[in-house]
Design a protein around this motif. Structure first.
Motif, PDB file in Angstrom:
ATOM      1  N   PHE A  54      -3.124  -2.473 -15.287  1.00 53.73           N
ATOM      2  CA  PHE A  54      -2.162  -1.400 -15.445  1.00 53.73           C
ATOM      3  C   PHE A  54      -1.986  -0.699 -14.104  1.00 53.73           C
ATOM      4  CE2 PHE A  54      -3.820  -2.296 -19.576  1.00 53.73           C
ATOM      5  CZ  PHE A  54      -2.721  -2.193 -20.410  1.00 53.73           C
ATOM      6  N   TYR A  55      -0.763  -0.711 -13.630  1.00 50.75           N
ATOM      7  CA  TYR A  55      -0.465  -0.273 -12.269  1.00 50.75           C
ATOM      8  C   TYR A  55      -0.925   1.153 -11.983  1.00 50.75           C
ATOM      9  CZ  TYR A  55       2.244   1.101  -8.182  1.00 50.75           C
ATOM     10  OH  TYR A  55       2.619   1.584  -6.957  1.00 50.75           O
ATOM     11  N   ARG A  56      -0.481   2.100 -12.801  1.00 50.38           N
ATOM     12  CA  ARG A  56      -0.735   3.511 -12.493  1.00 50.38           C
ATOM     13  C   ARG A  56      -2.223   3.835 -12.449  1.00 50.38           C
ATOM     14  NH1 ARG A  56       1.931   8.178 -11.963  1.00 50.38           N
ATOM     15  NH2 ARG A  56       0.867  10.106 -12.551  1.00 50.38           N
ATOM     16  N   VAL A  57      -2.975   3.314 -13.408  1.00 46.00           N
ATOM     17  CA  VAL A  57      -4.407   3.612 -13.436  1.00 46.00           C
ATOM     18  C   VAL A  57      -5.141   2.854 -12.333  1.00 46.00           C
ATOM     19  CG1 VAL A  57      -6.476   3.614 -14.864  1.00 46.00           C
ATOM     20  CG2 VAL A  57      -4.255   4.035 -15.903  1.00 46.00           C
ATOM     21  N   GLU A  58      -4.764   1.602 -12.124  1.00 44.02           N
ATOM     22  CA  GLU A  58      -5.447   0.784 -11.123  1.00 44.02           C
ATOM     23  C   GLU A  58      -5.259   1.354  -9.721  1.00 44.02           C
ATOM     24  OE1 GLU A  58      -4.950  -3.727  -9.525  1.00 44.02           O
ATOM     25  OE2 GLU A  58      -5.288  -3.502 -11.667  1.00 44.02           O
ATOM     26  N   LYS A  59      -4.091   1.908  -9.454  1.00 39.81           N
ATOM     27  CA  LYS A  59      -3.804   2.420  -8.121  1.00 39.81           C
ATOM     28  C   LYS A  59      -4.571   3.693  -7.791  1.00 39.81           C
ATOM     29  CE  LYS A  59      -1.219  -0.782  -6.551  1.00 39.81           C
ATOM     30  NZ  LYS A  59      -1.692  -1.632  -5.452  1.00 39.81           N
ATOM     31  N   THR A  60      -5.202   4.317  -8.779  1.00 43.51           N
ATOM     32  CA  THR A  60      -6.058   5.459  -8.461  1.00 43.51           C
ATOM     33  C   THR A  60      -7.241   5.010  -7.603  1.00 43.51           C
ATOM     34  OG1 THR A  60      -7.369   5.196 -10.492  1.00 43.51           O
ATOM     35  CG2 THR A  60      -5.473   6.696 -10.582  1.00 43.51           C
ATOM     36  N   GLY A  61      -7.531   3.704  -7.635  1.00 47.52           N
ATOM     37  CA  GLY A  61      -8.626   3.163  -6.831  1.00 47.52           C
ATOM     38  C   GLY A  61      -8.422   3.348  -5.339  1.00 47.52           C
ATOM     39  N   SER A  62      -7.169   3.446  -4.885  1.00 52.19           N
ATOM     40  CA  SER A  62      -6.915   3.653  -3.456  1.00 52.19           C
ATOM     41  C   SER A  62      -7.463   5.005  -3.006  1.00 52.19           C
ATOM     42  CB  SER A  62      -5.416   3.552  -3.165  1.00 52.19           C
ATOM     43  OG  SER A  62      -4.690   4.543  -3.865  1.00 52.19           O
ATOM     44  N   THR A  63      -7.442   5.980  -3.912  1.00 56.68           N
ATOM     45  CA  THR A  63      -8.004   7.291  -3.602  1.00 56.68           C
ATOM     46  C   THR A  63      -9.518   7.211  -3.463  1.00 56.68           C
ATOM     47  OG1 THR A  63      -6.227   8.323  -4.872  1.00 56.68           O
ATOM     48  CG2 THR A  63      -8.150   9.674  -4.378  1.00 56.68           C
ATOM     49  N   LEU A  64     -10.144   6.454  -4.347  1.00 59.01           N
ATOM     50  CA  LEU A  64     -11.591   6.280  -4.266  1.00 59.01           C
ATOM     51  C   LEU A  64     -11.965   5.543  -2.986  1.00 59.01           C
ATOM     52  CD1 LEU A  64     -14.154   6.883  -5.830  1.00 59.01           C
ATOM     53  CD2 LEU A  64     -13.917   4.684  -6.975  1.00 59.01           C
ATOM     54  N   ALA A  65     -11.138   4.585  -2.588  1.00 57.07           N
ATOM     55  CA  ALA A  65     -11.381   3.859  -1.340  1.00 57.07           C
ATOM     56  C   ALA A  65     -11.325   4.809  -0.144  1.00 57.07           C
ATOM     57  CB  ALA A  65     -10.355   2.740  -1.182  1.00 57.07           C
ATOM     58  N   LEU A  66     -10.403   5.767  -0.182  1.00 56.98           N
ATOM     59  CA  LEU A  66     -10.297   6.744   0.905  1.00 56.98           C
ATOM     60  C   LEU A  66     -11.563   7.591   0.990  1.00 56.98           C
ATOM     61  CD1 LEU A  66      -8.632   8.134   3.104  1.00 56.98           C
ATOM     62  CD2 LEU A  66      -7.714   9.651   1.338  1.00 56.98           C
ATOM     63  N   ILE A  67     -12.085   8.022  -0.148  1.00 55.83           N
ATOM     64  CA  ILE A  67     -13.327   8.805  -0.164  1.00 55.83           C
ATOM     65  C   ILE A  67     -14.474   7.969   0.404  1.00 55.83           C
ATOM     66  CG2 ILE A  67     -15.000  10.017  -1.622  1.00 55.83           C
ATOM     67  CD1 ILE A  67     -12.698  10.615  -3.555  1.00 55.83           C
ATOM     68  N   TYR A 117       0.852  -1.191   0.000  1.00 54.10           N
ATOM     69  CA  TYR A 117       0.000   0.000   0.000  1.00 54.10           C
ATOM     70  C   TYR A 117       0.888   1.240   0.000  1.00 54.10           C
ATOM     71  CZ  TYR A 117      -3.689   3.272   1.030  1.00 54.10           C
ATOM     72  OH  TYR A 117      -4.560   4.329   0.954  1.00 54.10           O
ATOM     73  N   SER A 118       0.553   2.188  -0.802  1.00 53.83           N
ATOM     74  CA  SER A 118       1.359   3.393  -0.914  1.00 53.83           C
ATOM     75  C   SER A 118       0.468   4.624  -0.851  1.00 53.83           C
ATOM     76  CB  SER A 118       2.149   3.378  -2.231  1.00 53.83           C
ATOM     77  OG  SER A 118       2.794   4.619  -2.428  1.00 53.83           O
ATOM     78  N   TRP A 119       0.969   5.652  -0.187  1.00 55.53           N
ATOM     79  CA  TRP A 119       0.253   6.913  -0.123  1.00 55.53           C
ATOM     80  C   TRP A 119       0.512   7.760  -1.358  1.00 55.53           C
ATOM     81  CZ3 TRP A 119      -3.496   8.192   3.197  1.00 55.53           C
ATOM     82  CH2 TRP A 119      -3.618   7.432   4.375  1.00 55.53           C
ATOM     83  N   GLU A 120       1.401   7.296  -2.248  1.00 59.48           N
ATOM     84  CA  GLU A 120       1.773   8.099  -3.406  1.00 59.48           C
ATOM     85  C   GLU A 120       0.577   8.461  -4.294  1.00 59.48           C
ATOM     86  OE1 GLU A 120       4.121  10.441  -5.732  1.00 59.48           O
ATOM     87  OE2 GLU A 120       4.562   9.548  -3.790  1.00 59.48           O
TER      88      GLU A 120
END
Length: 206
Positions: A143-156, A73-76
């Motif tokens: 695809f790593y970069r696009v898929e990892k945007t999901g962590s932001t949605l999870a935070l919301i 998990y990354s905060w990036e």
């Protein structure tokens, strides 16, 4: 000596079998490994398989360790999203959104059967579903970069659970309406930006 298409496929399959599942990361690694092996073949006069064996004996651990870090998990991604929220064009949009909520009574469109929190969770679930099906079943690659945007949605999602689920007021404050609307619209704009970047560079991964 140059690598043949068969050599490239061999390296790609090796990385696949080593659990490098993200396609964009694997293509970056493939390019790096192929370049290094080609240089080794030319400088040491080795055939492909000997050069590959010697190179991976030395570098395999470092390569796969770097891949494993991508699973942590990354905060990036969240950091990039927050920076996007304070970009000039999004801030201008935020000002218009704030003025809109101050001049129009949005609460009147909500009822006991359809509250603001229901709308927020519906939008979040829709965005999750879209991302999942678009990449998993349409592109059929991860695809790593696009898929990892999901962590932001999870935070919301967790923010709305912590705040909206315990907010039982009949009307939602203008500040709350603004904050969650700004986060959701900002996320959609951020995801579209990442999707456009991905498709611009997609030819590098095909």
């Amino acid at each position: 000596m140059n690598l043949t298409p068969e050599n490239i496929t061999f390296i790609d399959n090796y990385l696949k079998n080593s659990e490098v599942i993200y396609y964009d990361i694997r293509m970056e690694m493939l390019d790096h490994v192929a370049t290094a092996i080609e240089q080794k073949m030319n400088s040491e006069q080795l055939n492909f398989y000997d050069a590959f064996k010697d190179y991976m004996a030395v570098h395999k651990t470092a390569i796969l360790k770097n891949n494993k870090k991508r699973y942590d998990y990354s905060w990036e991604p969240i950091k990039q999203f927050l920076l996007f929220l304070v970009s000039p064009i999004i801030l201008v949009f935020g000002v218009f959104l704030f003025l809109f909520f101050n001049y129009f009574d949005i609460n009147r469109i909500f009822t006991p059967n359809f509250e603001f929190k229901e709308m927020v969770i519906s939008l979040i679930l829709f965005l999750f579903a879209f991302q999942f099906f678009y990449f998993r079943y349409y592109l059929k690659k991860r695809f790593y970069r696009v898929e990892k945007t999901g962590s932001t949605l999870a935070l919301i999602y967790w923010l709305q659970l912590l705040f909206l689920r315990y907010n039982e007021m009949e009307t939602i404050s203008k500040t709350t309406l603004f904050v969650f609307s700004y986060l959701l619209f900002g996320y959609v704009a951020y995801f579209i930006q990442e999707l456009v970047k991905f498709h611009k560079h997609r030819y590098n991964y095909i």
